[in-house]
Design a protein around this motif. Structure first.
Motif, PDB file in Angstrom:
ATOM      1  N   GLY A  96      43.661   8.157 -18.215  1.00  0.00           N
ATOM      2  CA  GLY A  96      42.488   7.297 -18.299  1.00  0.00           C
ATOM      3  C   GLY A  96      42.478   6.224 -17.233  1.00  0.00           C
ATOM      4  O   GLY A  96      43.430   6.034 -16.487  1.00  0.00           O
ATOM      5  N   GLY A  97      41.371   5.499 -17.157  1.00  0.00           N
ATOM      6  CA  GLY A  97      41.277   4.386 -16.226  1.00  0.00           C
ATOM      7  C   GLY A  97      40.998   4.811 -14.798  1.00  0.00           C
ATOM      8  O   GLY A  97      41.197   5.954 -14.400  1.00  0.00           O
ATOM      9  N   GLU A  98      40.519   3.847 -14.019  1.00  0.00           N
ATOM     10  CA  GLU A  98      40.217   4.071 -12.604  1.00  0.00           C
ATOM     11  C   GLU A  98      41.355   3.521 -11.752  1.00  0.00           C
ATOM     12  O   GLU A  98      41.752   2.359 -11.909  1.00  0.00           O
ATOM     13  CB  GLU A  98      38.899   3.385 -12.226  1.00  0.00           C
ATOM     14  N   VAL A  99      41.886   4.354 -10.882  1.00  0.00           N
ATOM     15  CA  VAL A  99      43.011   3.969 -10.034  1.00  0.00           C
ATOM     16  C   VAL A  99      42.737   4.368  -8.588  1.00  0.00           C
ATOM     17  O   VAL A  99      41.870   5.195  -8.307  1.00  0.00           O
ATOM     18  CB  VAL A  99      44.317   4.638 -10.518  1.00  0.00           C
ATOM     19  N   TYR A 100      43.527   3.792  -7.681  1.00  0.00           N
ATOM     20  CA  TYR A 100      43.366   4.081  -6.253  1.00  0.00           C
ATOM     21  C   TYR A 100      44.143   5.315  -5.810  1.00  0.00           C
ATOM     22  O   TYR A 100      43.615   6.169  -5.103  1.00  0.00           O
ATOM     23  CB  TYR A 100      43.816   2.873  -5.435  1.00  0.00           C
ATOM     24  N   VAL A 112      46.454  -4.607 -21.312  1.00  0.00           N
ATOM     25  CA  VAL A 112      46.586  -4.993 -22.713  1.00  0.00           C
ATOM     26  C   VAL A 112      45.212  -5.064 -23.363  1.00  0.00           C
ATOM     27  O   VAL A 112      44.987  -4.557 -24.474  1.00  0.00           O
ATOM     28  CB  VAL A 112      47.314  -6.339 -22.848  1.00  0.00           C
ATOM     29  N   GLU A 113      44.267  -5.673 -22.673  1.00  0.00           N
ATOM     30  CA  GLU A 113      42.928  -5.866 -23.228  1.00  0.00           C
ATOM     31  C   GLU A 113      42.207  -4.539 -23.456  1.00  0.00           C
ATOM     32  O   GLU A 113      41.584  -4.325 -24.506  1.00  0.00           O
ATOM     33  CB  GLU A 113      42.111  -6.744 -22.276  1.00  0.00           C
ATOM     34  N   ARG A 114      42.289  -3.630 -22.490  1.00  0.00           N
ATOM     35  CA  ARG A 114      41.512  -2.387 -22.542  1.00  0.00           C
ATOM     36  C   ARG A 114      42.275  -1.211 -23.136  1.00  0.00           C
ATOM     37  O   ARG A 114      41.671  -0.197 -23.487  1.00  0.00           O
ATOM     38  CB  ARG A 114      41.035  -2.018 -21.132  1.00  0.00           C
ATOM     39  N   GLY A 115      43.594  -1.317 -23.204  1.00  0.00           N
ATOM     40  CA  GLY A 115      44.388  -0.212 -23.708  1.00  0.00           C
ATOM     41  C   GLY A 115      44.513   0.934 -22.721  1.00  0.00           C
ATOM     42  O   GLY A 115      44.850   2.055 -23.109  1.00  0.00           O
ATOM     43  N   LEU A 159      53.236  -1.731 -24.857  1.00  0.00           N
ATOM     44  CA  LEU A 159      54.097  -2.363 -25.865  1.00  0.00           C
ATOM     45  C   LEU A 159      53.545  -3.719 -26.295  1.00  0.00           C
ATOM     46  O   LEU A 159      53.621  -4.079 -27.483  1.00  0.00           O
ATOM     47  CB  LEU A 159      55.514  -2.508 -25.317  1.00  0.00           C
ATOM     48  N   HIS A 160      52.976  -4.469 -25.361  1.00  0.00           N
ATOM     49  CA  HIS A 160      52.398  -5.763 -25.734  1.00  0.00           C
ATOM     50  C   HIS A 160      51.173  -5.575 -26.624  1.00  0.00           C
ATOM     51  O   HIS A 160      50.969  -6.334 -27.584  1.00  0.00           O
ATOM     52  CB  HIS A 160      52.044  -6.558 -24.481  1.00  0.00           C
ATOM     53  N   ARG A 161      50.376  -4.573 -26.324  1.00  0.00           N
ATOM     54  CA  ARG A 161      49.220  -4.292 -27.172  1.00  0.00           C
ATOM     55  C   ARG A 161      49.681  -3.822 -28.556  1.00  0.00           C
ATOM     56  O   ARG A 161      49.117  -4.227 -29.579  1.00  0.00           O
ATOM     57  CB  ARG A 161      48.338  -3.236 -26.509  1.00  0.00           C
ATOM     58  N   LEU A 162      50.715  -2.985 -28.590  1.00  0.00           N
ATOM     59  CA  LEU A 162      51.250  -2.510 -29.863  1.00  0.00           C
ATOM     60  C   LEU A 162      51.794  -3.670 -30.684  1.00  0.00           C
ATOM     61  O   LEU A 162      51.575  -3.739 -31.907  1.00  0.00           O
ATOM     62  CB  LEU A 162      52.339  -1.477 -29.607  1.00  0.00           C
TER      63      LEU A 162
END
Length: 270
Positions: free
Chosen positions: A230-234, A203-206, A7-10
């Motif tokens: 998406g993204g790398e998580v533990y 926010v930066e990477r989406g 939402l902040h990125r939007l």
């Protein structure tokens, strides 16, 4: 459901596309038609996100559009105007670009008191400069509810969702079923600081990335994560796979109506 970073990125993307511009406002679907006509031709003054809520303001009126995407909502910006309507578009904004809102949980024009009622129900948002983490701590340290449930409660924290709660608890080594009142203040401060940092990256990477450099695919010689989030998580959606830190199989259980993932080796009750 989109978490707060989305939402902040939007809000930032909408402001970049429309702030200070006179916009065409329509509701092709018809469910926001009256409100859209009242805003048509006005200058979009600004956008603001609070947790999972978006607010859009216009000149000449104190009312704001409140949007909550819910589970299925999208608000996509495309270049150009006069684009064919595809699907059920609740609200369309046009200036030099076209923004289409589809499938939101809420799209409504609210008065200032109505906006204030929504904000009063929300806890502090880690992505806002005006956030007060003490407000969340005040509720957490008196509660017998598991910390994994408290982190998902928007009255405690605004914007944190299923992925961030699992990942921040792993990164801080906190067992998810630990009662809030058993979380030391120093641990809460670390959780809050980590959420701020992780959500700013989001926010930066989406996308949500939570692994430290030493656990990234190249550093560990492993394949990148393949997941539609998406993204790398533990731990998120890694049930049965070995923990990237200790090798213990990641486990899953339902907490606060959502699947929680954690590592019993790294996240032990203390």
């Amino acid at each position: 459901m989109p978490e707060g970073h989305t939402l902040h990125r939007l809000a930032a993307d909408l402001a970049a596309a429309y702030a200070g511009r006179r916009v065409t406002s329509t509701s092709p679907q018809g469910r926001f038609a009256l409100e859209a006509r009242r805003l048509d031709g006005r200058v979009l003054e600004g956008t603001e996100a609070y947790g999972k809520h978006l607010f859009v303001s216009f000149d000449g009126t104190e009312e704001q559009v409140h949007v909550h995407l819910g589970l299925y909502g999208t608000f996509l910006i495309s270049p150009g105007t006069g684009r064919p309507v595809v699907g059920q578009v609740r609200w369309r904004l046009e200036a030099e670009d076209t923004a289409d809102l589809r499938g939101p949980n809420a799209c409504e024009l609210l008065t200032p008191p109505e906006v204030a009622l929504i904000l009063a129900r929300l806890g502090p948002d880690p992505l806002r400069a005006d956030a007060d983490p003490d407000r969340a701590w005040h509720r957490i340290h008196r509660s017998s509810t598991p910390i994994a449930a408290l982190l998902m409660d928007q009255k405690v924290l605004a914007g944190v969702g299923n992925v961030y709660r699992a990942e921040v608890l792993f990164r801080q080594g906190v067992a998810p079923m630990t009662a809030g009142r058993r979380i030391p203040r120093v641990r809460w401060d670390a959780i809050w600081s980590d959420l701020v940092a992780l959500m700013e990256i989001g926010v930066e990477r989406g996308r949500i990335d939570t692994v430290r450099p030493e656990h990234e695919p190249e550093a560990m010689g492993r394949d990148p994560r393949a997941d539609d989030h998406g993204g790398e998580v533990y731990v998120y959606r890694r049930e049965g796979l070995p923990c990237l830190v200790c090798g213990t199989p990641v486990r899953r259980r339902e907490v606060a109506g959502r699947n929680l993932f954690w590592c019993p080796g790294c996240q032990r009750d203390r």
